[in-house]
Design a protein around this motif. Sequence first.
Motif, short mmCIF file in Angstrom:
data_model
loop_
_atom_site.label_atom_id
_atom_site.label_comp_id
_atom_site.label_asym_id
_atom_site.label_seq_id
_atom_site.Cartn_x
_atom_site.Cartn_y
_atom_site.Cartn_z
N GLN A 87 -11.50 -4.40 -2.72
CA GLN A 87 -12.57 -5.32 -3.06
C GLN A 87 -13.57 -4.63 -3.96
N VAL A 88 -13.62 -5.07 -5.19
CA VAL A 88 -14.60 -4.58 -6.14
C VAL A 88 -15.89 -5.37 -5.96
N LEU A 89 -17.01 -4.72 -6.19
CA LEU A 89 -18.30 -5.35 -5.97
C LEU A 89 -18.40 -6.70 -6.68
N GLY A 90 -18.78 -7.72 -5.91
CA GLY A 90 -18.95 -9.04 -6.49
C GLY A 90 -17.70 -9.89 -6.56
N GLN A 91 -16.58 -9.34 -6.07
CA GLN A 91 -15.31 -10.06 -6.11
C GLN A 91 -14.75 -10.24 -4.71
N GLY A 92 -13.76 -11.13 -4.60
CA GLY A 92 -13.05 -11.25 -3.35
C GLY A 92 -12.01 -10.14 -3.20
N PRO A 93 -11.52 -9.90 -2.01
CA PRO A 93 -10.50 -8.88 -1.79
C PRO A 93 -9.22 -9.20 -2.56
N GLN A 94 -8.59 -8.16 -3.13
CA GLN A 94 -7.32 -8.28 -3.83
C GLN A 94 -6.23 -7.61 -2.99
N PHE A 95 -5.15 -8.34 -2.77
CA PHE A 95 -4.05 -7.87 -1.92
C PHE A 95 -3.34 -6.69 -2.56
N ILE A 96 -3.12 -5.62 -1.77
CA ILE A 96 -2.39 -4.45 -2.26
C ILE A 96 -1.01 -4.37 -1.59
N PHE A 97 -0.99 -4.31 -0.26
CA PHE A 97 0.26 -4.17 0.49
C PHE A 97 0.16 -4.90 1.82
N GLN A 98 1.33 -5.30 2.33
CA GLN A 98 1.45 -5.70 3.72
C GLN A 98 2.65 -4.98 4.34
N TYR A 99 2.44 -4.49 5.55
CA TYR A 99 3.51 -3.89 6.34
C TYR A 99 3.61 -4.62 7.67
N TYR A 100 4.84 -4.81 8.09
CA TYR A 100 5.11 -5.42 9.39
C TYR A 100 6.26 -4.67 10.03
N GLU A 101 6.05 -4.20 11.24
CA GLU A 101 7.08 -3.43 11.94
C GLU A 101 7.61 -2.30 11.06
N LYS A 102 6.70 -1.64 10.36
CA LYS A 102 6.97 -0.45 9.56
C LYS A 102 7.73 -0.73 8.26
N GLU A 103 7.96 -2.00 7.97
CA GLU A 103 8.64 -2.38 6.74
C GLU A 103 7.64 -3.02 5.78
N GLU A 104 7.79 -2.71 4.49
CA GLU A 104 6.93 -3.35 3.51
C GLU A 104 7.32 -4.82 3.37
N ARG A 105 6.32 -5.70 3.54
CA ARG A 105 6.58 -7.13 3.46
C ARG A 105 6.07 -7.75 2.17
N GLY A 106 5.19 -7.03 1.48
CA GLY A 106 4.65 -7.58 0.25
C GLY A 106 3.85 -6.53 -0.49
N ARG A 107 3.82 -6.70 -1.80
CA ARG A 107 3.09 -5.77 -2.66
C ARG A 107 2.35 -6.60 -3.71
N GLY A 108 1.09 -6.29 -3.90
CA GLY A 108 0.30 -6.97 -4.92
C GLY A 108 0.48 -6.31 -6.28
N ASN A 109 -0.29 -6.77 -7.24
CA ASN A 109 -0.18 -6.30 -8.61
C ASN A 109 -1.00 -5.03 -8.81
N PHE A 110 -0.55 -3.96 -8.21
CA PHE A 110 -1.20 -2.66 -8.34
C PHE A 110 -0.19 -1.64 -8.86
N PRO A 111 -0.67 -0.62 -9.60
CA PRO A 111 0.27 0.37 -10.16
C PRO A 111 0.90 1.22 -9.07
N ASP A 112 1.93 1.97 -9.49
CA ASP A 112 2.68 2.81 -8.55
C ASP A 112 1.86 3.96 -7.99
N ARG A 113 0.67 4.16 -8.54
CA ARG A 113 -0.21 5.21 -7.99
C ARG A 113 -0.64 4.85 -6.56
N PHE A 114 -0.51 3.59 -6.22
CA PHE A 114 -0.86 3.12 -4.89
C PHE A 114 0.41 3.07 -4.04
N SER A 115 0.34 3.65 -2.85
CA SER A 115 1.47 3.60 -1.93
C SER A 115 0.91 3.51 -0.52
#
Lengths: 105, 112
Positions: free
Chosen positions: B37-65
Motif C-alpha cells: 500500500q503506497v501512501l494515498g492508495q488502496g492495497p495492491q495484491f502481491i501474493f496469496q498462499y494457501y496450505e503452503k502453495e502459491e494461489r495467486g500472484r499480482g503484477n509485481f516483478p520477480d524481485r518479490f518472492s
Amino acid sequence: TQLLEQSPQFLSIQEGENLTVYCNSSSVFSSLQWYRQEPGEGPVLLVTVVTGGEVKKLKRLTFQFGDARKDSSLHITAAQPGDTGLYLCAGPRNFGKGTSLLVTP
Amino acid sequence: DAGVTQSPTHLIKTRGQHVTLRCSPISGHKSVSWYQQVLGQGPQFIFQYYEKEERGRGNFPDRFSARQFPNYSSELNVNALLLGDSALYLCASSATGVQPQHFGDGTRLSIL
C-alpha cells in the motif's frame, strides 16, 4: 483484473452530516467487502455483501450491493469524528483507491 | 485470540539491499496474502498462499518472492530494493483462502 473505482476520493464534512461513498466496477463480483483503515493500522473489515440488492446495516452505516453486483455504496448517517478514516471497497484480491473521510467537530 | 501479527513494524533500508518481512496469521487460518500500500492508495495484491502453495500472484516483478511455512506463517522477500518499494506492506489471513480477510497492521518499509 477487476477494477474498482471509488468516489469521492476525499470528503470533509462536519459532525452530524450524512454522506454516501460509492464503489463501481464494470465487472460482476461474487462478493464485495468494505474496510475502514486508520493511519498506521491495517484495514478493518466492516461488512461483506454477497447478494445483488442486499442492504446491510452496521449502526449508523448502511451498505448496499447493486442489483447487478457491479457496484456498492456506503451511507453514513449523522457522521461523528470517530468515523474519520480511509474507506476501502474490495473484491477478491483487489481494492479500490479508497475514500478518505474527515469528520470535524 | 491474537490477530494477524507482522514484524518488524518499521524498517529502513537503502537501495540495492534486500528485506524479509514476516507474518503470523490468525490461529486456524491457512491462507496468507500480501499487499503493498503506497501512501494515498488502496492495497495492491502481491501474493496469496494457501496450505503452503502459491494461489495467486499480482503484477509485481520477480524481485518479490514469498513462502508459507508448515505452521502457516509467511515471509515476503524483496531483493534489489528500489526507492519505489517504500510502502506499507500488509499481510492478511483467511480461514479458507477466500474472503473475508483479516489484516495485520503492516510493516512500514522506507528505502533511502
